[in-house]
Design a protein around this motif. Sequence first.
Motif, PDB file in Angstrom:
ATOM      1  N   MET A   1       1.010  -1.492  -0.257  1.00 48.84           N
ATOM      2  CA  MET A   1      -0.330   0.567   0.380  1.00 48.84           C
ATOM      3  C   MET A   1       0.957   1.504   0.045  1.00 48.84           C
ATOM      4  SD  MET A   1      -2.847   1.117   2.719  1.00 48.84           S
ATOM      5  CE  MET A   1      -1.377   1.386   4.066  1.00 48.84           C
ATOM      6  N   ARG A   2       0.455   2.113  -0.643  1.00 52.75           N
ATOM      7  CA  ARG A   2       1.517   3.529  -0.720  1.00 52.75           C
ATOM      8  C   ARG A   2       0.670   4.730  -0.439  1.00 52.75           C
ATOM      9  NH1 ARG A   2       3.262   4.813  -7.044  1.00 52.75           N
ATOM     10  NH2 ARG A   2       5.255   5.177  -5.468  1.00 52.75           N
ATOM     11  N   ILE A   3       1.022   5.399   0.282  1.00 55.10           N
ATOM     12  CA  ILE A   3       1.200   6.625   0.515  1.00 55.10           C
ATOM     13  C   ILE A   3       0.350   8.407  -0.253  1.00 55.10           C
ATOM     14  CG2 ILE A   3       0.472   8.303   2.160  1.00 55.10           C
ATOM     15  CD1 ILE A   3       1.795   6.324   4.207  1.00 55.10           C
ATOM     16  N   ALA A   4      -0.312   8.865  -0.496  1.00 57.56           N
ATOM     17  CA  ALA A   4       0.028   9.630  -0.713  1.00 57.56           C
ATOM     18  C   ALA A   4      -0.290  11.106  -0.442  1.00 57.56           C
ATOM     19  CB  ALA A   4      -1.442   9.798  -2.808  1.00 57.56           C
ATOM     20  N   VAL A   5       0.784  12.458  -0.468  1.00 58.31           N
ATOM     21  CA  VAL A   5       1.084  12.894   0.777  1.00 58.31           C
ATOM     22  C   VAL A   5       0.611  14.400  -0.195  1.00 58.31           C
ATOM     23  CG1 VAL A   5       2.705  14.404   2.299  1.00 58.31           C
ATOM     24  CG2 VAL A   5       2.754  11.507   1.779  1.00 58.31           C
ATOM     25  N   SER A   6      -0.183  14.946  -0.232  1.00 55.12           N
ATOM     26  CA  SER A   6      -0.824  16.728  -0.564  1.00 55.12           C
ATOM     27  C   SER A   6      -0.187  17.299   0.001  1.00 55.12           C
ATOM     28  CB  SER A   6      -2.285  16.574  -0.638  1.00 55.12           C
ATOM     29  OG  SER A   6      -2.887  17.341  -1.490  1.00 55.12           O
ATOM     30  N   GLY A   7       0.306  18.477  -0.026  1.00 54.00           N
ATOM     31  CA  GLY A   7       0.446  19.809   0.797  1.00 54.00           C
ATOM     32  C   GLY A   7       1.615  20.268   0.596  1.00 54.00           C
ATOM     33  N   SER A   8       2.334  21.111   1.360  1.00 55.21           N
ATOM     34  CA  SER A   8       3.304  22.704   0.844  1.00 55.21           C
ATOM     35  C   SER A   8       4.388  22.061   0.518  1.00 55.21           C
ATOM     36  CB  SER A   8       3.436  23.401   1.914  1.00 55.21           C
ATOM     37  OG  SER A   8       3.699  22.435   2.991  1.00 55.21           O
ATOM     38  N   ILE A   9       5.296  21.956  -0.469  1.00 53.28           N
ATOM     39  CA  ILE A   9       6.985  22.316  -0.861  1.00 53.28           C
ATOM     40  C   ILE A   9       7.003  23.376  -0.653  1.00 53.28           C
ATOM     41  CG2 ILE A   9       8.415  21.128  -2.312  1.00 53.28           C
ATOM     42  CD1 ILE A   9       6.303  19.604  -3.529  1.00 53.28           C
ATOM     43  N   ALA A  10       8.549  23.531  -0.233  1.00 51.01           N
ATOM     44  CA  ALA A  10       9.079  24.673  -0.261  1.00 51.01           C
ATOM     45  C   ALA A  10      10.484  24.904   0.631  1.00 51.01           C
ATOM     46  CB  ALA A  10       8.527  25.552   1.219  1.00 51.01           C
ATOM     47  N   THR A  11      11.126  26.392   0.353  1.00 49.66           N
ATOM     48  CA  THR A  11      12.969  26.401   0.601  1.00 49.66           C
ATOM     49  C   THR A  11      12.320  27.666   1.601  1.00 49.66           C
ATOM     50  OG1 THR A  11      13.293  25.752  -1.045  1.00 49.66           O
ATOM     51  CG2 THR A  11      14.732  26.568  -0.097  1.00 49.66           C
ATOM     52  N   ASP A  12      13.460  27.125   3.076  1.00 51.90           N
ATOM     53  CA  ASP A  12      13.673  27.751   3.679  1.00 51.90           C
ATOM     54  C   ASP A  12      14.754  28.319   3.815  1.00 51.90           C
ATOM     55  OD1 ASP A  12      11.344  26.872   5.339  1.00 51.90           O
ATOM     56  OD2 ASP A  12      12.093  25.754   6.590  1.00 51.90           O
ATOM     57  N   HIS A  13      15.211  30.266   4.295  1.00 45.83           N
ATOM     58  CA  HIS A  13      15.844  30.780   3.850  1.00 45.83           C
ATOM     59  C   HIS A  13      15.976  31.801   4.592  1.00 45.83           C
ATOM     60  CE1 HIS A  13      16.781  30.940  -0.602  1.00 45.83           C
ATOM     61  NE2 HIS A  13      15.928  30.196  -0.435  1.00 45.83           N
ATOM     62  N   LEU A  14      16.920  30.380   6.018  1.00 43.00           N
ATOM     63  CA  LEU A  14      17.366  30.990   7.471  1.00 43.00           C
ATOM     64  C   LEU A  14      18.564  31.975   8.023  1.00 43.00           C
ATOM     65  CD1 LEU A  14      15.834  27.896   9.444  1.00 43.00           C
ATOM     66  CD2 LEU A  14      14.798  29.983   8.175  1.00 43.00           C
ATOM     67  N   MET A  15      18.299  33.386   8.142  1.00 40.80           N
ATOM     68  CA  MET A  15      19.133  33.998   8.743  1.00 40.80           C
ATOM     69  C   MET A  15      19.545  34.844   9.583  1.00 40.80           C
ATOM     70  SD  MET A  15      18.523  36.573   4.988  1.00 40.80           S
ATOM     71  CE  MET A  15      17.175  36.070   4.965  1.00 40.80           C
ATOM     72  N   VAL A  16      21.111  34.594  10.322  1.00 36.51           N
ATOM     73  CA  VAL A  16      21.044  35.216  11.453  1.00 36.51           C
ATOM     74  C   VAL A  16      21.362  37.062  11.255  1.00 36.51           C
ATOM     75  CG1 VAL A  16      22.602  34.769  13.348  1.00 36.51           C
ATOM     76  CG2 VAL A  16      21.701  32.458  12.599  1.00 36.51           C
ATOM     77  N   VAL A  65       3.739   9.198  -2.580  1.00 35.02           N
ATOM     78  CA  VAL A  65       3.627   9.589  -4.012  1.00 35.02           C
ATOM     79  C   VAL A  65       3.548  11.052  -3.195  1.00 35.02           C
ATOM     80  CG1 VAL A  65       1.378  10.184  -5.646  1.00 35.02           C
ATOM     81  CG2 VAL A  65       3.268   7.899  -4.356  1.00 35.02           C
ATOM     82  N   LEU A  66       4.209  12.144  -3.305  1.00 35.61           N
ATOM     83  CA  LEU A  66       4.228  13.551  -2.843  1.00 35.61           C
ATOM     84  C   LEU A  66       3.208  14.151  -4.299  1.00 35.61           C
ATOM     85  CD1 LEU A  66       5.261  16.125  -1.417  1.00 35.61           C
ATOM     86  CD2 LEU A  66       7.400  16.446  -2.680  1.00 35.61           C
ATOM     87  N   VAL A  67       2.292  15.168  -3.518  1.00 36.30           N
ATOM     88  CA  VAL A  67       1.420  15.680  -4.361  1.00 36.30           C
ATOM     89  C   VAL A  67       1.461  17.388  -3.997  1.00 36.30           C
ATOM     90  CG1 VAL A  67      -1.146  15.788  -5.263  1.00 36.30           C
ATOM     91  CG2 VAL A  67      -0.076  13.599  -4.654  1.00 36.30           C
ATOM     92  N   GLY A  68       1.867  18.057  -4.718  1.00 38.22           N
ATOM     93  CA  GLY A  68       2.250  19.620  -4.748  1.00 38.22           C
ATOM     94  C   GLY A  68       2.082  20.338  -5.914  1.00 38.22           C
ATOM     95  N   ALA A  69       2.773  21.403  -5.910  1.00 35.46           N
ATOM     96  CA  ALA A  69       2.993  22.596  -6.398  1.00 35.46           C
ATOM     97  C   ALA A  69       4.300  22.534  -6.700  1.00 35.46           C
ATOM     98  CB  ALA A  69       1.919  23.728  -7.125  1.00 35.46           C
ATOM     99  N   ALA A  70       6.020  23.306  -7.263  1.00 36.95           N
ATOM    100  CA  ALA A  70       6.416  23.666  -6.584  1.00 36.95           C
ATOM    101  C   ALA A  70       6.786  24.762  -8.124  1.00 36.95           C
ATOM    102  CB  ALA A  70       7.754  22.894  -7.123  1.00 36.95           C
ATOM    103  N   GLY A  71       8.564  25.681  -8.164  1.00 43.14           N
ATOM    104  CA  GLY A  71       8.485  25.928  -9.798  1.00 43.14           C
ATOM    105  C   GLY A  71       9.930  25.151 -10.311  1.00 43.14           C
ATOM    106  N   SER A  72      10.169  25.753 -11.209  1.00 42.78           N
ATOM    107  CA  SER A  72      11.099  25.774 -11.907  1.00 42.78           C
ATOM    108  C   SER A  72      12.221  25.223 -11.359  1.00 42.78           C
ATOM    109  CB  SER A  72      11.458  26.110 -13.529  1.00 42.78           C
ATOM    110  OG  SER A  72      11.875  27.522 -12.623  1.00 42.78           O
TER     111      SER A  72
END
Length: 328
Positions: A1-16, A65-72
């Motif tokens: 059995m496979r799991i489909a995960v729908s949701g956010s895909i992001a990149t974190d830019h952390l500065m100090v 299975v990752l279900v989400g939207a991302a950019g180029s």
Amino acid sequence: MRIAVSGSIATDHLMVFPGRFTDHLIQDRLDKISLSFLVDDLEIRHGGVAANIAYGLGGLGQAPVLVGAAGSDFAEYRVRLKQQGVDTDFVHISSERQTARFMCLTDREEHQIASFYSGAMAEAAGIDLRQVVERAGDIGVVVISPNDPEAMLRHTDQARSMGIPFAADPSQQLARLDREEARHLVTGARWLFTNEYEASLLQERTGWRHADILSCTGVWLTTLGERGVRMEAAGERAREVPAVPPDMIADPTGAGDAFRAGFLASVSWGEGLDLSARVGCAVASLSLEALGAQGYAFDAKTLLRRIGDSYGEASARAAAAHLESVRP
């Protein structure tokens, strides 16, 4: 059995920033702020709730299975997830927007100035979960995690119509949902995930009492930080599973997502709630020891040792049968 995960895909830019923001604010000029801070450190980390959960599932030998939207700009991130065993073939790539970004500047007193660019996530509602299920095959569970609200509602409806059990994990998006949307997302969920604050916010958003929410879901799992997790179901007594103590805490970011990955992996193995929660807590302890939501590595021996130390050898033996594919 496979799991489909729908949701956010992001990149974190952390500065100090080594100084204090307040030293650069002029009290009688706050209506015309124009500031620039020279930072000492920048860390770029992969994130997004759906991607974090999928990362954990992949490390546990699943083929999520990752279900989400991302950019180029997703190309490098895609390769990393594929190497972890995540199926990224169904990620929608925007031709106009970049992958969602969280940008945060922290000063020496832990004050933060942050912004979030939703970017390609705004196009996630255009993804047809029915087509994903048809093409991917053997999808037995769908996870609805924070995403564009329209996408969350659509994918919840589609999971219901296909008769596929789904997990509701509205978390960070709760504040954006109105009453009917919040009720719609949790009704019929086989599993409902929140932390303690979100549990209270969910009641405020839905206008439902605690018992009302339990009556329309299967199992409500509330993560309790260092106390572990509470599991509740209508007509049953609540029970708690204690946390697995980490050797040290480097970063709490993504620990809840790691718990969800461990819990859902165990569910897909056919195990019950107690062992699934214990596996989830063990994976969360690994996450706490690493920087970033996807900074931890998987080692079956370490996982089994922690499960055994915290919950007994019987739990470790039960989990061991499923962890043979987890690479050291």
